[in-house]
Design an enzyme around this catalytic site. Structure first.
Site, short mmCIF file in Angstrom:
data_model
loop_
_atom_site.label_atom_id
_atom_site.label_comp_id
_atom_site.label_asym_id
_atom_site.label_seq_id
_atom_site.Cartn_x
_atom_site.Cartn_y
_atom_site.Cartn_z
N LYS A 141 0.84 -1.30 -0.16
CA LYS A 141 0.07 0.06 0.08
C LYS A 141 0.99 1.18 -0.17
O LYS A 141 0.69 2.28 -0.74
CB LYS A 141 -0.79 0.05 0.92
N GLU A 211 -1.53 -1.12 9.97
CA GLU A 211 -0.85 -0.29 9.04
C GLU A 211 -1.87 0.84 8.73
O GLU A 211 -1.44 1.92 8.30
CB GLU A 211 -0.66 -1.13 7.58
N HIS A 215 -1.08 5.54 9.69
CA HIS A 215 -1.71 6.79 9.08
C HIS A 215 -2.28 7.93 9.77
O HIS A 215 -2.46 9.13 9.16
CB HIS A 215 -2.41 6.36 7.89
P1 NAD Z 1 -2.94 -10.56 8.83
O1 NAD Z 1 -2.20 -9.73 9.98
O2 NAD Z 1 -4.16 -10.94 9.05
O3 NAD Z 1 -1.88 -11.95 8.55
C1 NAD Z 1 -0.62 -11.77 8.26
C2 NAD Z 1 -0.07 -13.23 8.25
O4 NAD Z 1 1.39 -13.24 7.91
C3 NAD Z 1 -0.27 -14.09 9.16
O5 NAD Z 1 -0.67 -15.48 8.90
C4 NAD Z 1 1.27 -13.99 9.99
O6 NAD Z 1 1.56 -15.38 10.54
C5 NAD Z 1 1.88 -14.00 8.82
N1 NAD Z 1 3.53 -13.57 9.02
C6 NAD Z 1 3.80 -12.56 9.65
N2 NAD Z 1 5.24 -12.52 9.54
C7 NAD Z 1 5.69 -13.57 8.86
C8 NAD Z 1 6.96 -14.15 8.37
N3 NAD Z 1 8.09 -13.44 8.75
N4 NAD Z 1 6.96 -15.19 7.56
C9 NAD Z 1 5.88 -15.75 7.35
N5 NAD Z 1 4.56 -15.31 7.70
C10 NAD Z 1 4.44 -14.32 8.48
O7 NAD Z 1 -2.64 -9.48 7.77
P2 NAD Z 1 -3.78 -8.93 6.68
O8 NAD Z 1 -4.68 -8.08 7.37
O9 NAD Z 1 -4.42 -10.26 5.89
O10 NAD Z 1 -2.79 -8.04 5.57
C11 NAD Z 1 -1.76 -8.64 4.83
C12 NAD Z 1 -1.28 -7.58 3.97
O11 NAD Z 1 -2.31 -7.31 3.06
C13 NAD Z 1 -0.95 -6.28 4.66
O12 NAD Z 1 0.49 -5.98 4.18
C14 NAD Z 1 -1.86 -5.28 4.08
O13 NAD Z 1 -1.38 -3.83 4.01
C15 NAD Z 1 -2.13 -5.69 2.87
N6 NAD Z 1 -3.50 -4.94 2.50
C16 NAD Z 1 -3.50 -4.46 1.13
C17 NAD Z 1 -4.75 -3.79 0.44
C18 NAD Z 1 -4.72 -3.35 -0.80
O14 NAD Z 1 -5.89 -2.71 -1.22
N7 NAD Z 1 -3.71 -2.95 -1.63
C19 NAD Z 1 -5.88 -3.73 1.47
C20 NAD Z 1 -5.88 -4.49 2.65
C21 NAD Z 1 -4.61 -5.14 3.03
#
Ligand code: NAD
Length: 349
Positions: A141, A211, A215
């Site tokens: 993002k 995240e 902001h």
């Molecule tokens: P979350 O916190 O629900 O899940 C993250 C996962 O990553 C967990 O399973 C955690 O155990 C794993 N993880 C963390 N560190 C790790 C490592 N070192 N090795 C392996 N696995 C690891 O996350 P979420 O809310 O699903 O968000 C995921 C991403 O999606 C975020 O970066 C968020 O910014 C992004 N996102 C993007 C948009 C968009 O429109 N572009 C919208 C929403 C979220």
């Protein structure tokens, strides 16, 4: 691109969006889920994982997968019944385990937290310097994070890989829609993105919420990363579960500048409302592009996401479509790091 066998996909991260990715992959015939990891382990099968077992996880991936996996058999041409071979194990470095298995993968969908800002770029760099030739898609993002990723173009190209970055909703679909909208105008004045997301509880999307908190005025990425779950609960208690964010540092700006839609980053403004207590969207998500036509008229095009579409649908759907495009680019010998505004996503059936 060959479509004679399904695309073997690894999903990095098994949180809210990682599970949504497994669920959507489970509904498609052109892709299979070959591997998934969380911060404590990896689950992997050369055949295909049970996506329902991933979707029903409530905690640890490895323990949860083993508890939920349905007994499953497949029959080969000679009629012999084969048990699906699945490896599920805890490890200290799940990303390293994925890199070791890269030769049985085609594509990687990155759904990891990006805290700190260069975490996901550092993961992609590990794959590239490890020599894996793969197609990657991320849903990054922040502007700074996408800039870190573009700086990896040389190692990614050398490894004959393709990365498509910023391929969720915003940036992602909405930035791509702005590229299309810009075509009616000889001058683009402004791109305004205003998003609405409703989720029933914030623990389902911990990284997304942290995240977003980063902001808020007075917060930074480092401060949000250091917050405990009870700190987040306390903050959300004060705001009645809502976060209203303005002038976000979102990579839609660099991604649109890169393809000539805007000259200056300040012409792109992103904000929105996150409700962490109700699944209903608090406001509709819109992208409005204002410009001047060749015959001097100022006008705007608006792209509105359907209110019933969730964050998961609007992030993972495009990410898979862009992953298919990344594989197409790789098959055509075009390697390196590109943004969501540079190519249209394909559709995964
Ligand atoms: P979350 O916190 O629900 O899940 C993250 C996962 O990553 C967990 O399973 C955690 O155990 C794993 N993880 C963390 N560190 C790790 C490592 N070192 N090795 C392996 N696995 C690891 O996350 P979420 O809310 O699903 O968000 C995921 C991403 O999606 C975020 O970066 C968020 O910014 C992004 N996102 C993007 C948009 C968009 O429109 N572009 C919208 C929403 C979220």
């Amino acid at each position: 691109m060959t479509t004679d066998r399904p695309i073997r996909v690894a999903v990095l991260g098994a949180g809210g969006l990682g599970k949504a990715a497994a669920q959507i992959i489970g509904l498609k015939r052109e892709v299979i889920l070959t591997a998934i990891c969380d911060s404590r382990g990896i689950v992997w099968s050369e055949e295909s994982l049970d996506t329902d077992a991933v979707v029903s996880l409530t905690g640890d991936l490895v323990d949860g997968y083993q508890a939920h996996q349905r007994p499953r058999t497949t029959t080969d041409h000679g009629g012999v019944t084969l048990a699906t071979r699945v490896e599920a194990r805890h490890c200290d470095d799940p990303i390293g385990e994925m890199i070791r298995r890269a030769d049985v993968l085609d594509g990687v969908l990155v759904a990891l937290p990006n805290l700190p800002n260069d975490f996901i770029p550092s993961v992609i760099e590990r794959f590239a310097t490890g020599g894996s030739s793969l197609a990657f898609v991320d849903v990054l993002k922040r502007t700074r994070a996408v800039q870190y990723l573009f700086a990896l173009d040389s190692p990614v190209s050398r490894s004959r890989s393709v990365v498509l970055t910023g391929c969720g909703a915003t940036p992602g679909t909405l930035a791509a829609a702005a590229v299309l909208a810009a075509q009616s105008f000889v001058e683009v004045e402004k791109v305004d993105i205003w998003w609405g997301v409703g989720i029933a509880n914030w623990e389902a999307y911990r990284a997304t919420i942290r995240e977003d908190i980063a902001h808020l005025p007075g917060y930074t990425v480092e401060r949000a990363k250091a917050m405990t779950d009870s700190d987040v609960d306390a903050l959300l208690e004060q705001t009645n579960g809502r976060l209203e964010l303005r002038q976000m540092e979102h990579a839609d700006d660099v991604l649109l500048q890169r393809v000539g839609v805007v000259d200056r980053l300040e012409q792109v403004e992103v904000g929105g409302v996150m409700d962490t207590r109700h699944a209903k969207k608090p406001v509709s998500t819109t992208m409005t592009l204002t410009g001047i036509t060749h015959d001097g008229h100022r006008s705007r095009h608006t792209f509105i996401l359907g209110d019933e579409t969730t964050m998961a649908a609007n992030v993972i759907g495009p990410a898979l479509g862009y992953l298919k495009r990344a594989l197409w680019l790789k098959a055509h010998g075009l390697f390196g790091v590109f943004g969501c505004t540079e190519f249209l996503p394909m559709v995964v059936r």
